[in-house]
Design a protein around this motif. Structure first.
Motif, mmCIF file in Angstrom:
data_model
loop_
_atom_site.group_PDB
_atom_site.id
_atom_site.type_symbol
_atom_site.label_atom_id
_atom_site.label_comp_id
_atom_site.label_asym_id
_atom_site.label_seq_id
_atom_site.Cartn_x
_atom_site.Cartn_y
_atom_site.Cartn_z
ATOM 1 N N SER A 54 35.510 40.398 50.636
ATOM 2 C CA SER A 54 36.362 39.923 51.715
ATOM 3 C C SER A 54 37.814 40.173 51.339
ATOM 4 O O SER A 54 38.341 39.608 50.395
ATOM 5 C CB SER A 54 36.140 38.425 51.934
ATOM 6 N N GLY A 55 38.444 41.063 52.037
ATOM 7 C CA GLY A 55 39.831 41.396 51.766
ATOM 8 C C GLY A 55 40.003 42.478 50.727
ATOM 9 O O GLY A 55 41.100 42.989 50.536
ATOM 10 N N GLY A 56 38.916 42.849 50.064
ATOM 11 C CA GLY A 56 38.985 43.929 49.094
ATOM 12 C C GLY A 56 39.923 43.662 47.929
ATOM 13 O O GLY A 56 40.552 44.568 47.398
ATOM 14 N N MET A 57 40.014 42.402 47.518
ATOM 15 C CA MET A 57 40.898 42.068 46.397
ATOM 16 C C MET A 57 40.293 42.567 45.091
ATOM 17 O O MET A 57 39.088 42.522 44.881
ATOM 18 C CB MET A 57 41.092 40.550 46.335
ATOM 19 N N THR A 58 41.170 43.051 44.220
ATOM 20 C CA THR A 58 40.734 43.529 42.917
ATOM 21 C C THR A 58 41.528 42.846 41.806
ATOM 22 O O THR A 58 42.681 42.473 42.008
ATOM 23 C CB THR A 58 40.889 45.044 42.798
ATOM 24 N N TYR A 59 40.889 42.712 40.663
ATOM 25 C CA TYR A 59 41.485 42.042 39.521
ATOM 26 C C TYR A 59 41.149 42.844 38.271
ATOM 27 O O TYR A 59 40.051 43.385 38.155
ATOM 28 C CB TYR A 59 40.937 40.618 39.394
ATOM 29 N N TYR A 60 42.100 42.892 37.334
ATOM 30 C CA TYR A 60 41.920 43.698 36.139
ATOM 31 C C TYR A 60 42.373 42.948 34.893
ATOM 32 O O TYR A 60 43.311 42.161 34.933
ATOM 33 C CB TYR A 60 42.720 44.991 36.243
ATOM 34 N N ALA A 61 41.713 43.272 33.798
ATOM 35 C CA ALA A 61 42.205 42.821 32.509
ATOM 36 C C ALA A 61 43.477 43.600 32.198
ATOM 37 O O ALA A 61 43.623 44.771 32.591
ATOM 38 C CB ALA A 61 41.159 43.070 31.428
ATOM 39 N N ASP A 62 44.391 42.987 31.475
ATOM 40 C CA ASP A 62 45.653 43.655 31.145
ATOM 41 C C ASP A 62 45.420 44.956 30.390
ATOM 42 O O ASP A 62 46.170 45.924 30.558
ATOM 43 C CB ASP A 62 46.532 42.722 30.309
ATOM 44 N N SER A 63 44.374 44.994 29.592
ATOM 45 C CA SER A 63 44.124 46.163 28.739
ATOM 46 C C SER A 63 43.727 47.402 29.542
ATOM 47 O O SER A 63 43.814 48.519 29.016
ATOM 48 C CB SER A 63 43.044 45.833 27.714
ATOM 49 N N VAL A 64 43.301 47.216 30.787
ATOM 50 C CA VAL A 64 42.859 48.377 31.568
ATOM 51 C C VAL A 64 43.708 48.596 32.820
ATOM 52 O O VAL A 64 43.528 49.595 33.522
ATOM 53 C CB VAL A 64 41.368 48.242 31.974
ATOM 54 N N LYS A 65 44.618 47.684 33.076
ATOM 55 C CA LYS A 65 45.429 47.775 34.283
ATOM 56 C C LYS A 65 46.211 49.085 34.295
ATOM 57 O O LYS A 65 46.825 49.471 33.303
ATOM 58 C CB LYS A 65 46.380 46.577 34.332
ATOM 59 N N GLY A 66 46.164 49.783 35.420
ATOM 60 C CA GLY A 66 46.855 51.055 35.551
ATOM 61 C C GLY A 66 46.018 52.249 35.120
ATOM 62 O O GLY A 66 46.389 53.392 35.399
ATOM 63 N N ARG A 67 44.901 51.995 34.440
ATOM 64 C CA ARG A 67 44.028 53.096 33.999
ATOM 65 C C ARG A 67 42.667 53.052 34.688
ATOM 66 O O ARG A 67 42.065 54.094 34.955
ATOM 67 C CB ARG A 67 43.812 53.019 32.486
ATOM 68 N N PHE A 68 42.164 51.852 34.956
ATOM 69 C CA PHE A 68 40.851 51.690 35.576
ATOM 70 C C PHE A 68 41.019 51.240 37.021
ATOM 71 O O PHE A 68 41.964 50.513 37.354
ATOM 72 C CB PHE A 68 40.031 50.635 34.838
ATOM 73 N N THR A 69 40.071 51.668 37.853
ATOM 74 C CA THR A 69 40.065 51.251 39.253
ATOM 75 C C THR A 69 38.657 50.839 39.647
ATOM 76 O O THR A 69 37.711 51.621 39.495
ATOM 77 C CB THR A 69 40.539 52.379 40.171
ATOM 78 N N ILE A 70 38.521 49.625 40.174
ATOM 79 C CA ILE A 70 37.234 49.157 40.677
ATOM 80 C C ILE A 70 37.218 49.320 42.186
ATOM 81 O O ILE A 70 38.228 49.074 42.863
ATOM 82 C CB ILE A 70 36.975 47.687 40.269
ATOM 83 N N SER A 71 36.081 49.757 42.696
ATOM 84 C CA SER A 71 35.930 49.915 44.135
ATOM 85 C C SER A 71 34.485 49.655 44.499
ATOM 86 O O SER A 71 33.615 49.561 43.628
ATOM 87 C CB SER A 71 36.364 51.308 44.578
ATOM 88 N N GLY A 72 34.241 49.539 45.798
ATOM 89 C CA GLY A 72 32.884 49.251 46.215
ATOM 90 C C GLY A 72 32.538 49.886 47.536
ATOM 91 O O GLY A 72 33.432 50.192 48.348
ATOM 92 N N ASP A 73 31.264 50.107 47.743
ATOM 93 C CA ASP A 73 30.744 50.644 48.990
ATOM 94 C C ASP A 73 29.717 49.649 49.499
ATOM 95 O O ASP A 73 28.601 49.576 48.979
ATOM 96 C CB ASP A 73 30.119 52.019 48.750
ATOM 97 N N LYS A 74 30.105 48.878 50.517
ATOM 98 C CA LYS A 74 29.219 47.841 51.039
ATOM 99 C C LYS A 74 27.925 48.416 51.558
ATOM 100 O O LYS A 74 26.851 47.859 51.351
ATOM 101 C CB LYS A 74 29.934 47.081 52.169
#
Length: 122
Positions: A54-74
């Motif tokens: 809902s809203g497509g919010m994403t959260y990251y650990a500081d160690s991966v922020k800017g390098r990793f991207t989480i996404s999803g296909d409902k």
């Protein structure tokens, strides 16, 4: 029976990229946040990233922020983790999780995948 199946792990050189997939079956997780965790040898399992549908919010650990991207296909009930600029410190078994019990970053989820190995060589 709920199943989470990860794929996409492997061996990559430092600076390279990998894309992990987590396919969920047995029920739809369209209303449940999903996350990626990882566990390196000799270390505790740690939070990597999470996504809320809902809203497509994403959260990251500081160690991966800017390098990793989480996404999803409902429609496919699948979550992805695009990992760029990998370093040897990213070497770990990566786990997909669904159904957080208390907070997205806490290691307490109802369902876990079997894990997929990511190895980054220097």
């Amino acid at each position: 029976q709920v199943q989470l199946v990860e794929s996409g792990g492997g061996l990559v050189q430092a600076g390279g990229s990998l894309r992990l997939s987590c396919a969920a079956s047995g029920r739809t997780f369209s209303n449940s946040p999903m996350a990626w965790f990882r566990q390196a040898p000799g270390k505790e399992r740690e939070f990597v990233a999470a996504i809320t549908w809902s809203g497509g919010m994403t959260y990251y650990a500081d160690s991966v922020k800017g390098r990793f991207t989480i996404s999803g296909d409902k429609a496919k009930n699948t979550v992805y983790l695009q990992m760029n600029s990998l370093t040897p410190e990213d070497t770990a078994v990566y786990y997909c999780a669904a159904g957080p019990k208390r907070g997205l970053a806490r290691d307490e989820y109802d369902h876990w995948g079997q894990g997929t190995q990511v190895t980054v060589s220097s």
